[in-house]
Design a protein around this motif. Structure first.
Motif, PDB file in Angstrom:
ATOM      1  N   UNK A 288      -6.086  33.826  17.442  1.00 54.80           N
ATOM      2  CA  UNK A 288      -7.477  34.243  17.286  1.00 54.80           C
ATOM      3  C   UNK A 288      -8.344  33.940  18.499  1.00 54.80           C
ATOM      4  N   UNK A 289      -7.954  32.987  19.339  1.00 52.54           N
ATOM      5  CA  UNK A 289      -8.850  32.457  20.375  1.00 52.54           C
ATOM      6  C   UNK A 289      -9.358  33.532  21.338  1.00 52.54           C
ATOM      7  N   UNK A 290      -8.475  34.328  21.901  1.00 57.50           N
ATOM      8  CA  UNK A 290      -8.924  35.312  22.893  1.00 57.50           C
ATOM      9  C   UNK A 290      -9.727  36.449  22.267  1.00 57.50           C
ATOM     10  N   UNK A 291      -9.305  37.004  21.121  1.00 54.89           N
ATOM     11  CA  UNK A 291     -10.132  38.052  20.498  1.00 54.89           C
ATOM     12  C   UNK A 291     -11.551  37.595  20.165  1.00 54.89           C
ATOM     13  N   UNK A 292     -11.712  36.354  19.671  1.00 56.53           N
ATOM     14  CA  UNK A 292     -13.078  35.918  19.345  1.00 56.53           C
ATOM     15  C   UNK A 292     -13.904  35.726  20.613  1.00 56.53           C
ATOM     16  N   UNK A 293     -13.240  35.390  21.721  1.00 54.53           N
ATOM     17  CA  UNK A 293     -13.963  35.279  22.989  1.00 54.53           C
ATOM     18  C   UNK A 293     -14.501  36.641  23.413  1.00 54.53           C
ATOM     19  N   UNK A 294     -13.671  37.685  23.287  1.00 54.39           N
ATOM     20  CA  UNK A 294     -14.118  39.036  23.648  1.00 54.39           C
ATOM     21  C   UNK A 294     -15.242  39.499  22.722  1.00 54.39           C
ATOM     22  N   UNK A 295     -15.110  39.192  21.426  1.00 56.28           N
ATOM     23  CA  UNK A 295     -16.170  39.549  20.477  1.00 56.28           C
ATOM     24  C   UNK A 295     -17.475  38.833  20.819  1.00 56.28           C
ATOM     25  N   UNK A 296     -17.349  37.560  21.228  1.00 60.26           N
ATOM     26  CA  UNK A 296     -18.543  36.787  21.568  1.00 60.26           C
ATOM     27  C   UNK A 296     -19.265  37.380  22.765  1.00 60.26           C
ATOM     28  N   UNK A 297     -18.500  37.828  23.750  1.00 60.09           N
ATOM     29  CA  UNK A 297     -19.124  38.411  24.940  1.00 60.09           C
ATOM     30  C   UNK A 297     -19.755  39.769  24.643  1.00 60.09           C
ATOM     31  N   UNK A 298     -19.268  40.407  23.598  1.00 61.59           N
ATOM     32  CA  UNK A 298     -19.829  41.725  23.249  1.00 61.59           C
ATOM     33  C   UNK A 298     -21.021  41.621  22.304  1.00 61.59           C
ATOM     34  N   UNK A 299     -20.904  40.761  21.281  1.00 56.74           N
ATOM     35  CA  UNK A 299     -21.926  40.711  20.238  1.00 56.74           C
ATOM     36  C   UNK A 299     -22.825  39.481  20.312  1.00 56.74           C
ATOM     37  N   UNK A 300     -22.518  38.549  21.194  1.00 56.74           N
ATOM     38  CA  UNK A 300     -23.322  37.331  21.303  1.00 56.74           C
ATOM     39  C   UNK A 300     -22.550  36.119  20.799  1.00 56.74           C
ATOM     40  N   UNK A 301     -22.555  35.065  21.590  1.00 59.16           N
ATOM     41  CA  UNK A 301     -21.763  33.880  21.248  1.00 59.16           C
ATOM     42  C   UNK A 301     -22.267  33.182  19.986  1.00 59.16           C
ATOM     43  N   UNK A 302     -23.573  33.058  19.864  1.00 60.22           N
ATOM     44  CA  UNK A 302     -24.112  32.352  18.700  1.00 60.22           C
ATOM     45  C   UNK A 302     -23.803  33.101  17.401  1.00 60.22           C
ATOM     46  N   UNK A 303     -23.879  34.433  17.439  1.00 60.41           N
ATOM     47  CA  UNK A 303     -23.545  35.219  16.239  1.00 60.41           C
ATOM     48  C   UNK A 303     -22.074  35.034  15.859  1.00 60.41           C
ATOM     49  N   UNK A 304     -21.200  35.119  16.858  1.00 61.99           N
ATOM     50  CA  UNK A 304     -19.765  34.991  16.572  1.00 61.99           C
ATOM     51  C   UNK A 304     -19.421  33.566  16.147  1.00 61.99           C
ATOM     52  N   UNK A 305     -20.055  32.576  16.764  1.00 62.21           N
ATOM     53  CA  UNK A 305     -19.837  31.194  16.323  1.00 62.21           C
ATOM     54  C   UNK A 305     -20.241  31.007  14.868  1.00 62.21           C
ATOM     55  N   UNK A 306     -21.418  31.524  14.515  1.00 65.83           N
ATOM     56  CA  UNK A 306     -21.901  31.391  13.134  1.00 65.83           C
ATOM     57  C   UNK A 306     -20.946  32.071  12.156  1.00 65.83           C
ATOM     58  N   UNK A 307     -20.478  33.262  12.519  1.00 64.29           N
ATOM     59  CA  UNK A 307     -19.542  33.983  11.649  1.00 64.29           C
ATOM     60  C   UNK A 307     -18.224  33.216  11.526  1.00 64.29           C
ATOM     61  N   UNK A 308     -17.708  32.729  12.656  1.00 70.65           N
ATOM     62  CA  UNK A 308     -16.440  31.999  12.616  1.00 70.65           C
ATOM     63  C   UNK A 308     -16.524  30.713  11.817  1.00 70.65           C
ATOM     64  N   UNK A 309     -17.615  29.990  11.984  1.00 72.61           N
ATOM     65  CA  UNK A 309     -17.796  28.744  11.208  1.00 72.61           C
ATOM     66  C   UNK A 309     -17.906  29.042   9.719  1.00 72.61           C
ATOM     67  N   UNK A 310     -18.543  30.164   9.392  1.00 73.85           N
ATOM     68  CA  UNK A 310     -18.634  30.566   7.986  1.00 73.85           C
ATOM     69  C   UNK A 310     -17.247  30.878   7.427  1.00 73.85           C
ATOM     70  N   UNK A 311     -16.397  31.499   8.250  1.00 79.94           N
ATOM     71  CA  UNK A 311     -15.010  31.742   7.843  1.00 79.94           C
ATOM     72  C   UNK A 311     -14.280  30.411   7.629  1.00 79.94           C
ATOM     73  N   UNK A 337      -8.515  30.044  12.302  1.00 84.83           N
ATOM     74  CA  UNK A 337      -8.930  31.278  12.977  1.00 84.83           C
ATOM     75  C   UNK A 337     -10.446  31.329  13.115  1.00 84.83           C
ATOM     76  N   UNK A 338     -11.146  30.937  12.053  1.00 89.25           N
ATOM     77  CA  UNK A 338     -12.607  30.889  12.120  1.00 89.25           C
ATOM     78  C   UNK A 338     -13.099  29.830  13.082  1.00 89.25           C
ATOM     79  N   UNK A 339     -12.452  28.660  13.068  1.00 89.58           N
ATOM     80  CA  UNK A 339     -12.873  27.560  13.939  1.00 89.58           C
ATOM     81  C   UNK A 339     -12.731  27.912  15.408  1.00 89.58           C
ATOM     82  N   UNK A 340     -11.794  28.783  15.744  1.00 86.63           N
ATOM     83  CA  UNK A 340     -11.596  29.160  17.147  1.00 86.63           C
ATOM     84  C   UNK A 340     -12.880  29.745  17.740  1.00 86.63           C
ATOM     85  N   UNK A 341     -13.674  30.426  16.919  1.00 85.20           N
ATOM     86  CA  UNK A 341     -14.926  30.999  17.418  1.00 85.20           C
ATOM     87  C   UNK A 341     -15.867  29.910  17.912  1.00 85.20           C
ATOM     88  N   UNK A 342     -15.866  28.787  17.234  1.00 85.52           N
ATOM     89  CA  UNK A 342     -16.703  27.660  17.666  1.00 85.52           C
ATOM     90  C   UNK A 342     -16.082  26.933  18.847  1.00 85.52           C
TER      91      UNK A 342
END
Length: 425
Positions: A288-311, A337-342
């Motif tokens: 999960x680590x690399x895909x969430x990094x790409x998502x963070x750069x596209x949609x915003x790190x704080x949004x993806x972190x919040x979503x991943x932590x919620x997962x 997988x969710x924690x990887x976003x954080x």
């Protein structure tokens, strides 16, 4: 920016990412083998599990104090090699030598503890410095994917340490410690041959800022000044983020440290079976680590972190609702997988919130302080809640701690949306 310039920048970014990942891989290989194989050496002399645990926790205590200070010291260093490389050139060979010596002094408890202290002191000294090379070279908008590669490299060292333990430690204990030590020296040689961080954009910006504001080169702010700046800032983003790092670090550590007794007490598993519950989740994290990094750069790190932590929270709740071995493995995989976003993005956000490139090493150290402090407090707090309510609710208590971290990050997001700073968050 022309397409050829963009390609050149991407090539440079990829190159420094691989080099930093190699350095972190070598460092973490020694740390993981240290954590897994030094306790048995201590057990030959000590019968108290608490005392063994205290000695093994010594490196974390040292890290809380040393890493911010050393990160800040590197921020204030100016040499022809740059501000990071001199410390790596001095520290990594010494740490490798001390690590190599550990099994050779294992027969004497005083010597073993002395070498352990020396290794923990030196290895903690350059840990934030190696990691700070990343924001020195990589532009803010690409730091998530670069840090994802570094995190994947660090995660792989768990498997390396496990393979060494399985195939070598019983028959060739001294060789087992020699392999990570040699890896560290080799990685240093590669770094020294390829990296001059005096050429990094961050180093040049820091020097330019100093000359612009002071006329002559001046030292960056000291740790105390940096901490006071964070505490006194009316925009609480940095303080809230460090609090979130502590809280989520506590939740993550509790989900790891207490899962074996949970498996034994609640799921009826043996010690060995329960100890293997987290293995599939390690693979889930790496995937999960690399895909969430790409998502963070596209949609915003704080949004993806919040979503991943919620997962992550949802995974813990799932494990509570389905208290079976299969349910626990599934829950831990979802949570990892969710924690990887954080884990991939939190330090990047902290770097990007730094007021200047002159203090990114200090901010790397502060990230470690938050994470390690959570590692200390999380298992203790969650363990206390388990004492009150019983082992079946362990994962729910972890979810509650993680939810507090979600709220803190969500608040940072609100504050940043109100801000016009335009930073890459």
């Amino acid at each position: 920016m022309t397409s050829s310039t963009q390609r050149t920048q991407r090539t440079r970014t990829g190159r420094i990412t691989v080099l930093v990942a190699l350095a972190v891989f070598a460092q973490e290989s020694t740390w993981n083998l240290y954590d897994s194989q030094v306790p048995p050496l201590l057990r030959e002399h000590l019968g108290s599990a608490a005392l063994i645990g205290a000695l093994m926790g010594m490196d974390n205590v040292l890290g809380i104090f040393i890493q911010p200070w050393m990160g800040n010291r590197s921020d204030r260093t100016r040499t022809s090699w740059g501000r990071r490389m001199p410390y790596l050139l001095a520290g990594m060979p010494v740490a490798a030598l001390l690590f190599l010596v550990i099994p050779h002094v294992a027969a004497s408890l005083p010597l073993l503890v002395l070498v352990m202290f020396g290794y923990a002191l030196v290895a903690n000294s350059f840990k934030p410095i190696a990691e700070s090379l990343l924001p020195d070279f990589v532009p803010p908008e690409r730091r998530s994917r670069a840090n994802a590669v570094v995190k994947i490299a660090a995660s792989l060292t768990v498997m390396v340490a496990a393979l060494i333990s399985i195939f070598l430690i019983d028959t060739h204990p001294k060789l087992s410690f020699a392999i990570p030590a040699v890896l560290m020296v080799v990685s240093l040689v590669v770094l020294a041959a390829n990296v001059r961080d005096s050429r990094s954009p961050a180093y040049r910006t820091a020097v330019a800022e100093e000359r612009e504001h002071h006329g002559t080169p001046a030292p960056a702010a000291r740790v105390r000044d940096t901490v006071l700046d964070i505490v006194r800032d009316t925009d609480r983003s940095r303080l809230l983020l460090i609090a979130a790092i502590l809280l989520f670090g506590g939740a993550w550590a509790a989900s790891r440290a207490l899962i074996t007794p949970y498996g034994m007490e609640v799921l009826g598993m043996s010690r060995g079976e329960a100890g293997g519950l987290t293995l599939p989740s390690g693979v889930a994290f790496i995937v999960a680590a690399y895909p969430v990094a790409r998502l963070a750069e596209r949609f915003g790190r704080l949004r993806v972190m919040t979503a991943g932590m919620t997962v992550f929270v949802a995974g813990m709740v799932l494990g509570t609702v389905v208290p079976t071995p299969g349910g626990a493995v599934t829950a831990l995989c979802v949570a990892s997988a969710g924690a990887s976003a954080f884990l991939v993005n939190a330090v990047v956000v902290l770097w990007n919130l730094a007021p200047s490139d002159r203090v990114v090493g200090t901010y790397t150290g502060l990230y470690t302080v938050g994470w390690v402090s959570g590692g200390f407090l999380g298992p203790a707090v969650v363990g206390g809640l388990v004492d009150l309510t019983g082992w079946p609710l362990l994962l729910l208590h972890v979810a509650i701690v993680a939810l507090l971290a979600v709220l803190a990050v969500a608040r940072v997001g609100v504050l940043q949306r109100r801000s016009s700073a335009g930073r890459a968050l």
